[in-house]
Design a protein around this motif. Structure first.
Motif, PDB file in Angstrom:
ATOM      1  N   SER A  95       0.826  -1.216   0.000  1.00 64.04           N
ATOM      2  CA  SER A  95       0.000   0.000   0.000  1.00 64.04           C
ATOM      3  C   SER A  95       0.855   1.260   0.000  1.00 64.04           C
ATOM      4  N   LEU A  96       1.862   1.311   0.882  1.00 67.59           N
ATOM      5  CA  LEU A  96       2.746   2.470   0.929  1.00 67.59           C
ATOM      6  C   LEU A  96       3.590   2.576  -0.338  1.00 67.59           C
ATOM      7  N   PHE A  97       4.015   1.427  -0.862  1.00 67.92           N
ATOM      8  CA  PHE A  97       4.879   1.411  -2.043  1.00 67.92           C
ATOM      9  C   PHE A  97       4.205   2.073  -3.243  1.00 67.92           C
ATOM     10  N   VAL A  98       3.000   1.670  -3.570  1.00 64.87           N
ATOM     11  CA  VAL A  98       2.347   2.201  -4.769  1.00 64.87           C
ATOM     12  C   VAL A  98       1.933   3.666  -4.582  1.00 64.87           C
ATOM     13  N   ARG A  99       1.662   4.068  -3.337  1.00 63.80           N
ATOM     14  CA  ARG A  99       1.332   5.486  -3.106  1.00 63.80           C
ATOM     15  C   ARG A  99       2.561   6.368  -3.299  1.00 63.80           C
ATOM     16  N   LYS A 100       3.689   5.950  -2.710  1.00 67.51           N
ATOM     17  CA  LYS A 100       4.885   6.782  -2.742  1.00 67.51           C
ATOM     18  C   LYS A 100       5.639   6.680  -4.068  1.00 67.51           C
ATOM     19  N   THR A 101       5.630   5.506  -4.695  1.00 64.02           N
ATOM     20  CA  THR A 101       6.417   5.289  -5.905  1.00 64.02           C
ATOM     21  C   THR A 101       5.658   5.664  -7.178  1.00 64.02           C
ATOM     22  N   PHE A 102       4.384   5.279  -7.255  1.00 67.24           N
ATOM     23  CA  PHE A 102       3.595   5.503  -8.464  1.00 67.24           C
ATOM     24  C   PHE A 102       2.509   6.554  -8.296  1.00 67.24           C
ATOM     25  N   GLY A 103       2.333   7.058  -7.075  1.00 69.46           N
ATOM     26  CA  GLY A 103       1.332   8.091  -6.834  1.00 69.46           C
ATOM     27  C   GLY A 103      -0.097   7.583  -6.871  1.00 69.46           C
TER      28      GLY A 103
ATOM     29  N   SER B  51      -3.746   6.429  -5.504  1.00 67.00           N
ATOM     30  CA  SER B  51      -4.580   6.960  -4.433  1.00 67.00           C
ATOM     31  C   SER B  51      -4.607   5.997  -3.241  1.00 67.00           C
ATOM     32  N   GLN B  52      -5.073   6.510  -2.107  1.00 66.23           N
ATOM     33  CA  GLN B  52      -5.143   5.678  -0.908  1.00 66.23           C
ATOM     34  C   GLN B  52      -6.101   4.508  -1.101  1.00 66.23           C
ATOM     35  N   SER B  53      -7.247   4.771  -1.730  1.00 69.98           N
ATOM     36  CA  SER B  53      -8.227   3.704  -1.938  1.00 69.98           C
ATOM     37  C   SER B  53      -7.688   2.645  -2.895  1.00 69.98           C
ATOM     38  N   LEU B  54      -6.977   3.060  -3.949  1.00 71.63           N
ATOM     39  CA  LEU B  54      -6.408   2.110  -4.897  1.00 71.63           C
ATOM     40  C   LEU B  54      -5.308   1.282  -4.250  1.00 71.63           C
ATOM     41  N   SER B  55      -4.520   1.913  -3.375  1.00 69.61           N
ATOM     42  CA  SER B  55      -3.445   1.186  -2.710  1.00 69.61           C
ATOM     43  C   SER B  55      -4.001   0.090  -1.806  1.00 69.61           C
ATOM     44  N   HIS B  56      -5.093   0.376  -1.111  1.00 67.48           N
ATOM     45  CA  HIS B  56      -5.747  -0.647  -0.297  1.00 67.48           C
ATOM     46  C   HIS B  56      -6.380  -1.717  -1.209  1.00 67.48           C
ATOM     47  N   TRP B  57      -6.878  -1.294  -2.350  1.00 66.47           N
ATOM     48  CA  TRP B  57      -7.537  -2.220  -3.277  1.00 66.47           C
ATOM     49  C   TRP B  57      -6.552  -3.246  -3.826  1.00 66.47           C
ATOM     50  N   LEU B  58      -5.277  -2.858  -3.996  1.00 65.84           N
ATOM     51  CA  LEU B  58      -4.275  -3.800  -4.468  1.00 65.84           C
ATOM     52  C   LEU B  58      -4.073  -4.935  -3.463  1.00 65.84           C
ATOM     53  N   LEU B  59      -4.203  -4.639  -2.184  1.00 70.97           N
ATOM     54  CA  LEU B  59      -4.103  -5.692  -1.180  1.00 70.97           C
ATOM     55  C   LEU B  59      -5.362  -6.557  -1.186  1.00 70.97           C
ATOM     56  N   SER B  60      -6.511  -5.933  -1.383  1.00 72.44           N
ATOM     57  CA  SER B  60      -7.755  -6.693  -1.436  1.00 72.44           C
ATOM     58  C   SER B  60      -7.795  -7.594  -2.671  1.00 72.44           C
TER      59      SER B  60
ATOM     60  N   TYR C  57       7.205  -3.071 -10.908  1.00 70.80           N
ATOM     61  CA  TYR C  57       7.719  -2.149 -11.918  1.00 70.80           C
ATOM     62  C   TYR C  57       6.661  -1.526 -12.823  1.00 70.80           C
ATOM     63  N   SER C  58       5.409  -1.902 -12.669  1.00 73.73           N
ATOM     64  CA  SER C  58       4.368  -1.307 -13.507  1.00 73.73           C
ATOM     65  C   SER C  58       3.690  -0.147 -12.777  1.00 73.73           C
ATOM     66  N   SER C  59       3.588   0.999 -13.477  1.00 76.42           N
ATOM     67  CA  SER C  59       2.911   2.161 -12.903  1.00 76.42           C
ATOM     68  C   SER C  59       1.508   2.345 -13.483  1.00 76.42           C
ATOM     69  N   VAL C  60       1.073   1.378 -14.303  1.00 81.31           N
ATOM     70  CA  VAL C  60      -0.262   1.426 -14.901  1.00 81.31           C
ATOM     71  C   VAL C  60      -1.245   0.721 -13.959  1.00 81.31           C
ATOM     72  N   PRO C  61      -2.245   1.450 -13.433  1.00 78.03           N
ATOM     73  CA  PRO C  61      -3.146   0.868 -12.433  1.00 78.03           C
ATOM     74  C   PRO C  61      -3.775  -0.458 -12.832  1.00 78.03           C
ATOM     75  N   PHE C  62      -4.301  -0.550 -14.055  1.00 72.95           N
ATOM     76  CA  PHE C  62      -4.979  -1.777 -14.471  1.00 72.95           C
ATOM     77  C   PHE C  62      -4.025  -2.963 -14.488  1.00 72.95           C
ATOM     78  N   ILE C  63      -2.806  -2.729 -15.002  1.00 78.43           N
ATOM     79  CA  ILE C  63      -1.810  -3.804 -15.048  1.00 78.43           C
ATOM     80  C   ILE C  63      -1.407  -4.208 -13.629  1.00 78.43           C
TER      81      ILE C  63
ATOM     82  N   SER D  53      14.458   3.712   0.808  1.00 83.27           N
ATOM     83  CA  SER D  53      13.361   3.796  -0.152  1.00 83.27           C
ATOM     84  C   SER D  53      12.366   2.682   0.123  1.00 83.27           C
ATOM     85  N   VAL D  54      11.077   3.025   0.088  1.00 80.01           N
ATOM     86  CA  VAL D  54      10.044   2.003   0.241  1.00 80.01           C
ATOM     87  C   VAL D  54      10.110   1.023  -0.929  1.00 80.01           C
ATOM     88  N   ALA D  55      10.525   1.509  -2.093  1.00 79.01           N
ATOM     89  CA  ALA D  55      10.658   0.645  -3.265  1.00 79.01           C
ATOM     90  C   ALA D  55      11.695  -0.449  -3.028  1.00 79.01           C
ATOM     91  N   ASN D  56      12.774  -0.125  -2.311  1.00 82.86           N
ATOM     92  CA  ASN D  56      13.782  -1.134  -1.993  1.00 82.86           C
ATOM     93  C   ASN D  56      13.186  -2.255  -1.154  1.00 82.86           C
TER      94      ASN D  56
END
Length: 390
Positions: free
Chosen positions: A228-236, A238-247, A290-296, A357-360
């Motif tokens: 959740s923190l990784f995609v928010r800080k690295t790819f920007g 949203s908070q809801s999308l970052s939680h959705w990736l875990l769900s 490594y993907s910054s495209v939300p759908f991917i 870095s959170v990405a690391n």
């Protein structure tokens, strides 16, 4: 003994166990604010879970072989209840760390009693163990949605802990009305693997499965703690999308459990599933990193949950139990002891990596995932090679 009622109660425990596995990491920012400490300190508190597991798994696994499974499942439920209630109100970091250790003891007690209970219920116990992962995943799917809802309403983060504790109280009463099967019973399924093994092959398979006990747990801990923190800080994102990736990871996990359950019922080889699913998880995790495209990213998160958390760990444990059918509790404890090394070490390692870095931190998961693929390949080679030697 009513197998359905007992099974339901055991599955409810693992629904709450799903809460327990990620509730600290999903509340990291709220806890950081509440304790007035940086995120790295919260990560170190999370590592206490690994210490609890490390201290308890092997001991409780052995004891469950001698004293039965029910008592240790009760110990797990009481320990989890104390953890949830205590962590909701604690303000002292040292006390919070003790509660985190207690959550590790709770997980150890539940695993030591539950996996062995399902095996001892009958010939389909191994596939029933796979379904435990489904209930863990349901818990991991629902909790981020609960926390996101609490955050959006600016409500107290502690309600997520209190809800888990309340469900445990109800299930504690229900479980203690049930009768458990006799422990350490053997059946045909637990003897099949040993009939085709040489000592060398059995030793190699044991090394591979113990190593996989570490990596399979580490891969999931790393993802759930930092995605959740990784995609928010690295790819920007949203908070809801970052939680959705875990769900979505949890939805993929549930889907994987269902498919694996059906494949095992159809007689698909466990070693083939171990290797293929670990290879798929490595590919999916690479895309997530490594993907910054939300759908991917969403699609890859689903596939990663499907392959890395869809019951593949339980396949490894079932195979391990078949290697040593007379000491099911000890083997369960040993397998999860290596997982507890992961629960202890991974938050510390990633806490250090996150300072740069959170990405690391999240991309370190790729290394662990590749190592897991090596271990299951070693196990599959050992078991296949042993059949050729006969």
């Amino acid at each position: 003994m009513n197998k359905r009622q007992l099974s339901l109660s055991l599955y409810i425990n693992y629904f709450i166990h799903g809460f327990g596995m990620i509730i600290l990491t999903q509340n990291m920012q709220a806890l950081s604010h509440h304790w007035q400490t940086p995120l790295a300190t919260v990560s170190y508190v999370v590592s206490g879970n690994g210490i609890g597991r490390l201290l308890a798994y092997f001991v409780l696994g052995n004891l469950s072989d001698y004293f039965g499974r029910k008592i240790f499942i009760n110990v797990g439920m009481i320990s989890y209840f104390t953890f949830f209630v205590g962590m909701a109100f604690v303000k002292n970091i040292q006390v919070a760390y003790m509660f985190s250790i207690l959550s590790g003891v709770a997980a150890s007690a539940l695993d030591s009693g539950t996996y062995t209970t399902f095996v001892e219920m009958g010939k389909r116990g191994g596939s029933s163990n796979i379904l435990l992962k489904a209930f863990i995943s349901i818990g991991e799917f629902i909790l981020p949605l609960i926390i996101s809802n609490l955050e959006s309403r600016q409500m107290w983060y502690g309600w997520s802990f209190i809800l888990a504790a309340a469900i445990l109280v109800i299930n504690f009463v229900f479980l203690n009305l049930q009768t458990f099967p006799e422990r350490n019973l053997d059946d045909y399924e637990t003897k099949v693997v040993n009939e085709n093994l040489t000592k060398k092959s059995k030793a190699l398979a044991t090394v591979g499965l113990l190593g996989y006990g570490y990596t399979s747990m580490a891969v999931m801990i790393l993802y759930t703690q930092w995605i959740s923190l990784f995609v928010r800080k690295t790819f920007g994102f949203s908070q809801s999308l970052s939680h959705w990736l875990l769900s979505l990871y949890s939805v993929g996990s549930i889907t994987g459990v269902i498919l694996i359950f059906l494949l095992l019922r159809q007689g698909v080889a466990e070693t083939k599933l171990l290797v293929s699913l670990n290879a798929l998880s490595l590919l999916a995790l690479f895309v997530v990193c490594y993907s910054s495209v939300p759908f991917i990213s969403m699609s890859a998160a689903f596939l990663f949950g499907f392959s890395a958390a869809g019951g593949v760990l339980q396949i490894g444990l079932n195979l391990f139990i078949k290697l040593y059918p007379h000491i099911k509790g000890r083997i369960t404890g040993s397998f999860f002891t290596f997982g507890s090394f992961a629960a202890f070490s991974i938050p510390i390692i990633t806490g250090w990596l996150s300072k740069k870095s959170v990405a690391n931190a999240i991309r370190f998961d790729l290394v662990v995932c590749a190592l897991g693929l090596f271990f299951v390949s070693l196990t599959a080679w050992a078991l296949r090679n042993s059949k050729k030697e006969q």
